[in-house]
Design an enzyme around this catalytic site. Sequence first.
Site, mmCIF file in Angstrom:
data_model
loop_
_atom_site.group_PDB
_atom_site.id
_atom_site.type_symbol
_atom_site.label_atom_id
_atom_site.label_comp_id
_atom_site.label_asym_id
_atom_site.label_seq_id
_atom_site.Cartn_x
_atom_site.Cartn_y
_atom_site.Cartn_z
ATOM 1 C CE LYS A 190 -3.791 -2.459 2.287
ATOM 2 N NZ LYS A 190 -4.473 -2.792 3.557
ATOM 3 C CD GLN A 195 -3.110 -4.345 6.617
ATOM 4 O OE1 GLN A 195 -3.068 -3.325 5.940
ATOM 5 N NE2 GLN A 195 -3.653 -5.474 6.175
ATOM 6 C CG ASP A 203 -9.624 -0.195 5.013
ATOM 7 O OD1 ASP A 203 -9.315 -0.342 3.808
ATOM 8 O OD2 ASP A 203 -8.923 -0.625 5.946
#
Lengths: 319, 319
Positions: free
Chosen positions: B81, B125, B148
Site C-alpha cells: 500500500k 491494518q 476502508d
Amino acid sequence: MRDRPDIWCTSPSTSGVSSHLTHDYNEHTAAEINGRLIANEIKATLATEVSNMKNSINKVPGLGVILVGKRKDSLTFVRIKKKACEQVGIASVVTELPEDCTESEVLDAVSMLNHNESVHGILVQLPLPNHLCEEKIINAVKVEKDVDGFHPVNMGNLAMRGREPLFIPCASLGCIEVLNRCSVEILGKKAVVIGRSMITGLPTSLLLQRHHATVSVVHSFTKNPEEITCEADILVSDVGVPNLVRSHWLKPGVVVIDMGSTLVKEKKNSCGDVCYEEAMHKASAITPVPGGVGPVTISMLLSNTLEAAKRAYQWTQKS
Amino acid sequence: MRDRPDIWCTSPSTSGVSSHLTHDYNEHTAAEINGRLIANEIKATLATEVSNMKNSINKVPGLGVILVGKRKDSLTFVRIKKKACEQVGIASVVTELPEDCTESEVLDAVSMLNHNESVHGILVQLPLPNHLCEEKIINAVKVEKDVDGFHPVNMGNLAMRGREPLFIPCASLGCIEVLNRCSVEILGKKAVVIGRSMITGLPTSLLLQRHHATVSVVHSFTKNPEEITCEADILVSDVGVPNLVRSHWLKPGVVVIDMGSTLVKEKKNSCGDVCYEEAMHKASAITPVPGGVGPVTISMLLSNTLEAAKRAYQWTQKS
C-alpha cells in the site's frame, strides 16, 4: 440465532406450536399463521415485564412518535401503535407537525425527544412529505433511542457479522419471531426475499443471513423472479403488489411470510403480495394479510421500546 | 450504477476492452482478466489528478496506516500500500505499534490521525491481535477518513438504498471496477457471492445489489452450494479455500471474480478459491490469483484517499 428444529412437514397431531396455526387436513392446505395470537402472547409477556419495572423502580418505558402531516395510513399506524403501547403499559407521546412544516422544526422535535429522559424510544412515522430529508431526520435520532432500527449505525451493525445493532427493524424482527414461534428452521435453509425496501426487505434479508439462511434478494430488475422464488424454503414478500406471487412461484412446502399490505378499495381491506388462495394449496404455512406478520411487527416495536428503557435504567427483570 | 452492455459472449475480434483480457480461441478458454493492467491504468489517472491537485493548491492526499504487531502478511500488505501511494504521489505515514500494545494506545494513534489535517484517509491494518477490540478501534476512525469503508455508518449507508456512503470497501469497489472495465453487465444479472466477510463478501453483495444484480450469498451453512453457484452469471468468491470452486459449480459463460487468496507453501505463491484450470474451460472471463482483483483493490484504496482529500480541500479537478 438459535437453531430450531424444522417441524413444518408435520403430522396432524402436532401440538404446542400448532396453537398459532390453523390447518385443514381434508385436502392439502397450508397452516395459517395467526399473527394476532402471537402478538397477544408477546404483549402479555411485555405487559408483565413493564409492570415489574414499574413496581421495581417506579418507571415505565416511553415511546415518542413524530407524525408530520395527516396521511390517512400514517394516522392509522400511529393510532395502532399508541393503542398497543397502552395495552402493555408503555407511555407514548405523539408530536404532531403540520404537512408544510420546515425541516428544522422536525429536527427540533427529534432533539426534544432525544433529550427527554422519560422517552426511551423514538420513531419518525414514514413516509415524510417530499420537502423533508428523511435521511437527515432519521440520522438525527439518538442511536440509543432508534427503536425503528433505521439509523445507519444500527443498519450497518445489523449487516456486519460479529456486531450487535442496538435495534433491529420491527418488521424484520416480526418475520423471525413468526418463524421461531412456528418452529421453522432457518439455518441452512434457502430464503428468498422479494423486495429490498429500507424498512422491511433489506433488513429482513440481512437478519435472515445472520440466522444463517442462504439468502437471495429478488427485485424489480430480476428477470423471471419465479425461477428463484420457486427454490425457496422460506419466502418473504414485501413489495405491495397484490397477488404478485402466484402458485408457480412457490416450492411445495414453502413457508410464506407475506409482508405486503395494499389497501384494495373493492374489498375494503388490505391485501398481501401473495395470492392467498393459490398459496394455500402449495405452502406448508402462510401468514395472512391482514392478521399475519403486521400485528407481530407492532409488538416488536413495544419490545424494542422496553429494551431501550431497560438499557437506560440498567434494569433487568429478575427471573 | 451505470448500466453497461454485456459483451462477454463476444467474437474473437473484440477490441478496446479486450486489452484487459487474454483469450486463447483454439479451444474454449476463458478470457483472463489482467488486474495489474487495470490497476496501472487507474494509477496513471490518479497520479495525474494528484499532480494537478498539487499544482493547483499545493496539497497532496495523505494516507495514515496503523499497523499493530509484525504479522508477515500484514507487513507485506502495508508495504504494498505504501509503495502504491508513492507511485501516484500520495503521502503515507505508518504508525507502528508493538503486538502487546494496549487498546488505548491504538485509540490514541487513531485520534492523532483523526486530528492530523494532512492525513485524509486512515486505515487500520486487519486483523488486529486478539486482545484488541476491532469494533471499538474501527468505530473510532472519523467517518470522513474511513477509506476502508468499514465504519458502520458507511456500511449502513452502503446497505440502504438511496443513501450514499462516504466510502465503499476497496475490494468491493475493485470487483465492480473489473466488471465495468470488462464491460460485463451487472443490472438484472444473477450474481452469487461465496463468503460473507466484513471486508469483502458482505460489502460486495451489497454493492452488487446497488448495481441491481439479483444477489445470492452462499456461506458455510449453505447445503449444496454448487446448486446455487451454477446459476450465477457473475460469481464472486472470497473464502480463502484453495480450489473450493470446481468446474461443476460454474455455469458456462460465467464471469468469475476470485477474491480468495491463500498462500500455498508448495507453490510459494498465493492461490485463489477457484480451480483455475477447470474454470478456464467453463467461464467466459476470470480473474487470476495473483494478478487479478488484488492490484485493483489497492488502486481503489488510492482512489478513496484522493476522494477524501478532494472533499477535505473542496477541490475538484477542472476538466
